[in-house]
Design an enzyme around this catalytic site. Structure first.
Site, PDB file in Angstrom:
ATOM      1  N   LYS A 127       0.868  -1.192   0.000  1.00  0.00           N
ATOM      2  CA  LYS A 127       0.000   0.000   0.000  1.00  0.00           C
ATOM      3  C   LYS A 127       0.892   1.224   0.000  1.00  0.00           C
ATOM      4  O   LYS A 127       2.024   1.155   0.483  1.00  0.00           O
ATOM      5  CB  LYS A 127      -0.867   0.021   1.266  1.00  0.00           C
ATOM      6  CG  LYS A 127      -2.111   0.871   1.150  1.00  0.00           C
ATOM      7  CD  LYS A 127      -3.248   0.105   0.534  1.00  0.00           C
ATOM      8  CE  LYS A 127      -4.438   0.954   0.218  1.00  0.00           C
ATOM      9  NZ  LYS A 127      -5.595   0.110  -0.149  1.00  0.00           N
ATOM     10  N   ASP A 156      -7.090   4.189  -4.376  1.00  0.00           N
ATOM     11  CA  ASP A 156      -7.736   4.059  -3.059  1.00  0.00           C
ATOM     12  C   ASP A 156      -8.326   5.457  -2.809  1.00  0.00           C
ATOM     13  O   ASP A 156      -8.549   6.200  -3.772  1.00  0.00           O
ATOM     14  CB  ASP A 156      -6.718   3.646  -1.978  1.00  0.00           C
ATOM     15  CG  ASP A 156      -7.380   3.220  -0.667  1.00  0.00           C
ATOM     16  OD1 ASP A 156      -7.876   2.077  -0.600  1.00  0.00           O
ATOM     17  OD2 ASP A 156      -7.432   4.016   0.297  1.00  0.00           O
TER      18      ASP A 156
END
Ligand code: NDP
Ligand code: 2IT
Length: 448
Positions: free
Chosen positions: A129, A169
């Site tokens: 991430k 995201d």
């Protein structure tokens, strides 16, 4: 209390000491540890080789300066991150978040969850991430592009189609992925599947924009089927109005449910008549093109805007938190249950606080944790990677069918590891189901 509590506490003390101040990371690890530590006690091979301790330590963390110049000519400096958490079962894979709240603790929690989620999809993807504390709100397209180019100017040396494949995201959608991809291509002189969520013209997959929201609703369909029911005439409360919320709403409407609410960080709108297809396209245009606020819905349609609140007090059958972490508290969970809610599925990552999860598990409603119910997004990212490698594009129907199949399989995995009598603990099922494949791959690869 589990008879493994002292072991869990000791493990968590170790995690807190090693990762001071990263409260979201502690929260995500704790939830997994509570299920995995008792499981490991029957599997000495995992214990001896300290697999859980290893999984909780990122393989690599990159932190970097992102300098850029705004439209006024002023210098701006943001911080960029990429957490390369685990590559046991495939290249690092996971989104980028651009939001002012971003710091190491948030991205480590997201990267950690991603490892288990990606494993559950059954596709060969490790976990990662990244992101930045950059706030896209109020920025011009030009500023967003300059920021993305500067961000990629450092990130490009750490990623690659077989190394690490970022995606979107919060705050990172099609526009940002386009700018990031363009800069990667310039710097590397290579056109490759290095990012997913790309536009259809340059290697994107059909259904990727829809995948997280659709996947979440497909997962709820599976859960409802265990109680012989479906979405027809169900009242559904949704939080958020971004990518995940929009397509969760679209699928609920298609399946005959009534979407009562959507929200953003300023509050929620309640439309008692239900947000239908036409009203949803207004929201999509408002959010994706005009980049406006959800309160503007009330200028066009009859609805109430409730400022500064989340929508969990609205009576519903199904709740889909699709905005952000810790947006649904223990008290909210109690209110939902008292109002007759039968199912909660997390479209967002870790939207329910630990207290809320405890309430859901105690009452035994159909509760799906994000790493199971929002895995559709990364699953279709995995399918985008496959299509890029094959240099082919599959049809909408083909990708959608594969997505449905994957969500069904994740549901089956949750049953396999989480069924107790006639109850299914989806949290346990997802944590253990996600863990086993990664742990076995790590064992096979030796001391890595
Ligand atoms: P978007 O940026 O498209 O939308 C985010 C939505 O959540 C917006 O409505 C936003 O409101 C709201 N929101 C964000 N932060 C907060 C906050 N601190 N408090 C209240 N509301 C907030 O993001 P996505 O829809 O892509 O992501 C939503 C969630 O889903 C996140 O948890 C993400 O990690 C998760 N997720 C996303 C996937 C994907 O494929 N995109 C896949 C799996 C999970 P506002 O505009 O006011 O900020
Ligand atoms: O949290 C997530 O699963 C995502 N933001 C999607 C990640 C991806 O690589 O598609």
């Amino acid at each position: 209390m589990s008879n493994h509590q002292s072991e869990i506490d000791a493990f968590m003390q170790f995690i807190v000491k090693k990762n001071p101040g990263e409260v979201e990371y502690h929260q995500a690890v704790q939830e997994v540890a509570e299920n995995v530590i008792p499981f490991i006690s029957d599997h000495p091979e995992y214990k001896k080789t300290k697999i859980l301790e290893r999984i909780a330590e990122p393989e690599r963390v990159v932190m970097f300066r992102v300098p850029w110049i705004d439209d006024k000519g002023d210098f701006q400096i943001n911080r960029g991150f990429r957490i390369q958490m685990n590559s046991a079962i495939g290249p690092y894979k996971g989104g980028l978040r651009f939001h002012p709240s971003v710091y190491l603790g948030i991205l480590k929690f997201l990267a950690f969850e991603q490892v288990f989620k990606n494993s559950l999809t059954s596709l060969p993807m490790g976990g990662g991430k990244g992101g930045s504390d950059f706030d896209p709100k109020g920025k011009s397209d030009n500023e967003v592009m300059h920021f993305c180019q500067s961000f990629m100017t450092e990130l490009y040396r750490h990623i690659g189609a077989d190394v690490d494949v970022p995606a979107g995201d919060i705050g990172v959608g099609g526009r940002e992925v386009g700018f990031l991809f363009g800069q990667y291509k310039r710097l590397s002189n290579e056109f490759s599947g290095v990012l997913t969520g790309k536009g259809l013209q340059y290697g994107g997959s059909l259904i990727r924009p829809e995948a997280t929201g659709y996947g979440c609703v497909y997962f709820v369909q599976e859960m409802l089927a265990t109680r012989n029911t479906d979405f027809k005439n169900k009242k559904v409360v949704i939080s958020g109005s971004g990518n995940v919320a929009q397509f969760a709403a679209e699928k609920v409407i298609q399946l005959g449910g009534t979407v009562l609410t959507m929200s953003d960080s300023n509050g929620y709108i309640l439309d008692e008549e239900g947000i239908n297809t036409e009203k949803l396209s207004f929201i999509m245009d408002l959010k994706n093109n005009k980049r406006g606020r959800i309160s503007e819905y009330t200028k066009k349609y009859t609805a109430t805007f409730v400022e500064g609140k989340t929508p969990w007090a609205i009576k519903c059958d199904i709740a889909l938190p699709c905005a952000t972490q810790n947006e649904l508290t223990g008290d909210d969970a109690k209110t939902l249950i008292a109002n007759g809610c039968i199912s909660v599925a997390e479209g967002a990552n870790m939207p329910s606080t630990p207290d809320a999860v405890e309430v859901f598990l105690k009452t035994g409603i159909l509760f799906a944790p994000g790493k199971a119910s929002n895995a559709g997004g990364v699953a279709v990212s995995g399918l985008e990677m496959s299509q890029n490698s094959l240099r082919l594009s599959w049809t909408r129907e083909e990708v959608d069918l594969r997505l449905q199949e994957i969500m069904k399989n994740i549901h089956a995995t949750c049953i396999k590891y989480g069924k107790h009598g006639d109850k299914i603990n989806y949290v346990k099922g997802a944590n253990i189901g996600g863990f086993v494949k990664v742990a076995d791959a790590m064992l096979a690869q030796g001391h890595v």
